[in-house]
Design an enzyme around this catalytic site. Structure first.
Site, PDB file in Angstrom:
ATOM      1  N   SER A  76      -5.079  11.609   2.317  1.00 56.81           N
ATOM      2  CA  SER A  76      -5.382  10.110   2.925  1.00 56.81           C
ATOM      3  C   SER A  76      -5.130   9.371   4.437  1.00 56.81           C
ATOM      4  O   SER A  76      -5.801   8.298   4.782  1.00 56.81           O
ATOM      5  CB  SER A  76      -5.493   9.017   2.326  1.00 56.81           C
ATOM      6  OG  SER A  76      -4.111   8.279   0.812  1.00 56.81           O
ATOM      7  N   ASP A  98       0.986  -1.214   0.106  1.00 52.38           N
ATOM      8  CA  ASP A  98      -0.029  -0.238  -0.269  1.00 52.38           C
ATOM      9  C   ASP A  98       1.437   1.114   0.134  1.00 52.38           C
ATOM     10  O   ASP A  98       1.924   0.661   0.643  1.00 52.38           O
ATOM     11  CB  ASP A  98      -0.971  -0.182   0.594  1.00 52.38           C
ATOM     12  CG  ASP A  98      -2.340   1.049   1.364  1.00 52.38           C
ATOM     13  OD1 ASP A  98      -2.790   0.243   1.243  1.00 52.38           O
ATOM     14  OD2 ASP A  98      -1.920   2.550   1.915  1.00 52.38           O
ATOM     15  N   HIS A 154       0.348   3.683   1.732  1.00 45.40           N
ATOM     16  CA  HIS A 154       0.097   4.367   3.023  1.00 45.40           C
ATOM     17  C   HIS A 154       0.919   3.839   3.993  1.00 45.40           C
ATOM     18  O   HIS A 154       2.145   2.397   4.562  1.00 45.40           O
ATOM     19  CB  HIS A 154      -1.379   5.011   3.506  1.00 45.40           C
ATOM     20  CG  HIS A 154      -1.830   5.175   2.461  1.00 45.40           C
ATOM     21  ND1 HIS A 154      -2.611   4.653   1.545  1.00 45.40           N
ATOM     22  CD2 HIS A 154      -2.274   6.329   3.070  1.00 45.40           C
ATOM     23  CE1 HIS A 154      -3.139   5.115   1.202  1.00 45.40           C
ATOM     24  NE2 HIS A 154      -2.879   6.564   1.443  1.00 45.40           N
TER      25      HIS A 154
END
Length: 388
Positions: free
Chosen positions: A293, A190, A192
């Site tokens: 995000s 991912d 993040h």
């Protein structure tokens, strides 16, 4: 070819077309029509076409096969992802060069200085959380493709620019590098950070805020607990369209430990509550959070980690999918900011967004120009003051 073979060939071809046609009709099993979709306005036909195109079995088959060839033969995915070693995936935004990057960086940082000035006019202290790139924190898993020279010192340059502009921006790279020795601070598949990485950043931000701008009001106790650990397919796997035929080729999902933060009920009496209300009378919102995000997605529990570390409520204005600048400009135009500005505003800003172009067409061009102009004017005044 004899007549019989020709007939057989035609029959097989028509049979194949009929079978594919019937198979493709299954795509309409999960089609949902809304009230806005009518034959007269054309929205129904467009929706049917889009749904059929997305669900068409042959398209999915071709997409899967082509993606599998790219993945296994060329070690590549779709534009958007960089394949690293040990099943690590990276966003190509941390690798690719950017045309006119110096000009874009200058324009974006002019906006950052303008935001600083707008906040200062309302008595708000800006604290920037410059998030280091995943490729910077985990270079050991990068494969053959290395980041362009633009990204080599981007974090250090960004951090130095913020300090020169008088913006509070604690170094987050060193704490994250140290923390990764105890656990994973960014997800493998991912873009993040993990909840652990978010917690490390929150703790370092709270130390800086406590040292330089202690928050008003009585501290509020929060507690964070691990909820569950589940397999998590990161957002970067969407650039590897291998499902459903070649799902076994996809990198193993991450193990994401979900966390939840709740306020601890206080047993203080009503007189204490009245005192707290008086302390917050002039500043109802101690801390606001704006960002991407990294802040908006509850999977990482960054908001909760901030609340626990700061011992304060935090109002979250972060948005998913719009970068860091657009949510900030939107926030500056809200009644919430104009009528109830916070004492401290934390601006979460991943380093890779500094040289990225922003679409500011939804904002008044004059207002945006004034933001940039105000920062230029303040810099000139600062230079004059230093020369005297």
């Amino acid at each position: 070819m004899t007549r019989s073979l020709r007939i057989l060939y035609i029959a097989l071809f028509l049979g194949l077309l009929l079978a594919l046609g019937i198979w493709s009709l299954t795509a309409f099993g999960n089609f949902n029509r809304t009230e806005q979709m009518t034959l007269l306005n054309g929205k129904w036909a467009k929706a049917v076409e889009t749904h059929y195109d997305d669900e068409f079995p042959i398209k999915r088959l071709g997409t899967n096969i082509w993606a599998a060839l790219d993945f296994k033969v060329f070690n590549e995915g779709r534009p958007g992802v960089i394949l690293g070693k040990d099943q690590w995936l990276y966003t190509d935004e941390e690798f690719d060069p950017v045309a006119n990057s110096e000009q874009i960086e200058a324009e974006n940082f002019a906006l950052i200085r303008g935001v600083r000035d707008q906040l200062k006019q309302h008595g708000v202290q800006l604290v920037m959380a410059i998030v280091p790139a995943k490729a910077r924190l985990y270079p050991e898993h990068i494969g053959a493709q290395t980041p362009a020279s633009l990204h080599a010192d981007l974090y250090q340059q960004f951090h130095a620019q913020a300090q020169q502009a008088g913006i509070v921006a604690p170094d987050l790279l060193a704490p994250l590098q140290q923390a990764k020795q105890q656990g994973q601070v960014f997800l493998r598949t991912d873009t993040h950070w993990t909840p652990m990485g978010a917690e490390v950043v929150a703790q370092n931000l709270s130390k800086t805020i406590a040292a330089q701008m202690p928050l008003n009001g009585t501290p509020q106790q929060y507690q964070t607990a691990a909820v569950k650990t589940e397999p998590y397919k990161g957002d970067l796997t969407t650039f590897l369209p291998l499902d459903p035929l070649f799902s076994n080729l996809l990198p193993k999902p991450d193990d994401l430990q979900q966390r939840a933060t709740t306020v601890v009920n206080s047993s203080a009496d009503s007189s204490s509550d009245a005192g707290d209300a008086a302390l917050f009378a002039n500043n109802d919102i101690p801390v606001a959070l704006v960002g991407t995000s990294y802040s908006a997605n509850p999977h990482w529990n960054f908001l909760g980690a901030l609340q626990q570390s700061l011992k304060s409520d935090v109002v979250n204005y972060a948005e998913d999918g719009h970068g860091p600048i657009l949510p900030m400009l939107k926030y500056l135009q809200t009644d919430a900011f104009k009528n109830s500005p916070p004492q401290v505003l934390i601006w979460e800003f991943p380093e890779r967004y500094l040289p990225m172009k922003n679409d500011l067409s939804e904002f008044d061009p004059k207002w945006v120009a004034n933001l940039k102009k105000s920062s230029d004017t303040n810099n000139q005044n600062l230079a004059v003051g230093q020369s005297n």
